[in-house]
Scaffold this active site. Structure first.
Site, mmCIF file in Angstrom:
data_model
loop_
_atom_site.group_PDB
_atom_site.id
_atom_site.type_symbol
_atom_site.label_atom_id
_atom_site.label_comp_id
_atom_site.label_asym_id
_atom_site.label_seq_id
_atom_site.Cartn_x
_atom_site.Cartn_y
_atom_site.Cartn_z
ATOM 1 C CE1 TYR A 97 0.370 1.729 4.349
ATOM 2 C CE2 TYR A 97 0.865 -0.615 4.494
ATOM 3 C CZ TYR A 97 0.915 0.665 5.036
ATOM 4 O OH TYR A 97 1.514 0.869 6.244
ATOM 5 C CB CYS A 98 1.427 4.122 -1.732
ATOM 6 S SG CYS A 98 0.184 4.315 -3.040
ATOM 7 C CD1 TRP A 99 -2.229 10.187 -0.292
ATOM 8 C CD2 TRP A 99 -1.859 9.719 1.853
ATOM 9 N NE1 TRP A 99 -2.989 11.061 0.452
ATOM 10 C CE2 TRP A 99 -2.781 10.797 1.777
ATOM 11 C CE3 TRP A 99 -1.482 9.248 3.112
ATOM 12 C CZ2 TRP A 99 -3.327 11.398 2.907
ATOM 13 C CZ3 TRP A 99 -2.026 9.853 4.250
ATOM 14 C CH2 TRP A 99 -2.932 10.911 4.135
ATOM 15 C CB SER A 105 1.024 0.853 -3.546
ATOM 16 O OG SER A 105 -0.151 1.459 -4.054
ATOM 17 C CE1 TYR A 126 -1.980 5.391 7.895
ATOM 18 C CE2 TYR A 126 -2.741 7.466 6.951
ATOM 19 C CZ TYR A 126 -2.417 6.694 8.060
ATOM 20 O OH TYR A 126 -2.538 7.238 9.314
#
Length: 357
Positions: A97-99, A105, A126
């Site tokens: 995952y990323c933001w 991601s 996130y």
């Protein structure tokens, strides 16, 4: 071309343990503020690189930013594969995952999928996880039954909580999760407090693992624990729980506190800085008298003076106001500071007594 599987957060988050690894590809600063519990940080753009790409995006053009960003991301993904992932078998199953579950991601997940690993991507990243933490706090708290250890400062509640955990009881240690003991002298000497978001992540992770059929032992805490605060739904659930009153003689309380606060007694400068916060309540003269006791080697007298003058006077009023069941609390006597005493008390509470839990 094998593509990563995009998994809704509602599907991925309840069963994080199914994954071989949880990979947070955000920058180090983003990760430090908060992350999914158990995640490792493998930034595809580090702090400086993310700032550089962001500046290009705003000041030059999105196209120029994407060119530079793509080169940096490709380099960093290659480095992570070489240094961290090469030894993993084909069955390795990471969650990434990323933001917002977007480019960062997506790039990592695509490369890992092309290698042959089963890489899942958190839809919404996130932000979706954070939303889940906030929304889940009330239902998670509401399904649990808390038994609250009450008792004035130094009565050994934290030590009893640890003994209960050793005995196999379910325990929620708010002070451990907050890295703070909850009082003016409560800062841990070797650990900084988490952010509010990180504290809530730790709480979410603890609450989701509890068995609702069994009670959870917890200390009676104020809403604020150092710089962080307990979310309202959890605080309400704790305050509505059954109360136990830990009764410990004053000499034993002094002994326990001397063991816990040795770092302050060894550093009178730091102690003076913390006690200064109490000057509006007790006056500079009283603070100076307390410090003089420590400097004279009378640490026990200092601790007892603080307990009698500062901590104890408001304790009963606070408990009666905040914990409705406090008046009916069963007594848990603690005769001495020995670990065997706490272990025996914990065993008595966790050993199937009909009036507890």
């Amino acid at each position: 071309m094998k593509l990563p599987r995009v998994v809704p957060s509602a599907e991925a988050l309840p069963d994080l343990d199914q994954y071989s690894a949880i990979i947070d590809v955000r920058s180090q600063a983003e990760f430090a503020e908060d992350h999914i519990p158990g995640a490792i940080n493998c930034p595809v753009l580090d702090n400086d690189e993310r700032a550089r790409v962001g500046t290009l995006y705003k000041q030059v053009s999105p196209f120029e930013a994407k060119k530079v960003g793509a080169a940096l991301v490709a380099h960093n993904i290659a480095r992570h594969i070489e240094t961290q992932f090469l030894g993993h078998p084909k069955q390795w199953h990471p969650l990434i995952y990323c933001w917002r579950g977007g480019n960062r991601s997506g790039a990592m997940a695509l490369v890992l999928s092309q290698i042959g690993w089963k890489a899942d991507l958190v839809e919404g990243g996130y932000k979706a996880y954070r939303r889940e933490v906030i929304e889940a706090m009330a239902p998670l708290s509401g399904r649990l039954r808390f038994i609250v250890l009450c008792g004035p400062t130094g009565s050994g509640k934290t030590r009893l909580l640890g003994s209960l955990a050793d005995a196999g009881a379910q325990v929620l240690d708010l002070e451990e999760l907050a890295a703070h003991r909850g009082s003016v002298l409560g800062a841990h000497p070797h650990a900084s407090q988490p952010s509010q978001k990180m504290f809530e992540s730790r709480l979410w992770d603890a609450l989701r693992r509890f068995d609702p059929a069994r009670p959870i032992f917890v200390e009676a805490e104020s809403k604020r624990v150092g710089r962080v605060h307990v979310p309202d739904p959890l605080m309400e659930a704790i305050r509505s729980g059954q109360c136990l009153r830990v009764e410990t003689p004053m000499p034993v309380r002094v002994t326990l506190l001397l063991e816990e606060y040795q770092h302050f007694l060894a550093d009178t400068t730091q102690l003076a800085e913390q006690l200064a916060y109490l000057a509006p309540l007790h006056g500079n003269k009283t603070i100076a008298q307390w410090l003089s006791l420590v400097e004279a080697g009378q640490a026990g007298e200092f601790v007892e003076a603080m307990l009698r003058s500062h901590y104890d006077p408001t304790y009963t009023r606070s408990m009666t106001r905040n914990f409705p069941a406090y008046g009916d609390a069963l007594a848990v006597p603690i005769a001495d500071a020995g670990q065997e005493t706490f272990a025996a008390a914990a065993q008595g509470l966790h050993g199937g007594r009909q009036d507890i839990g």
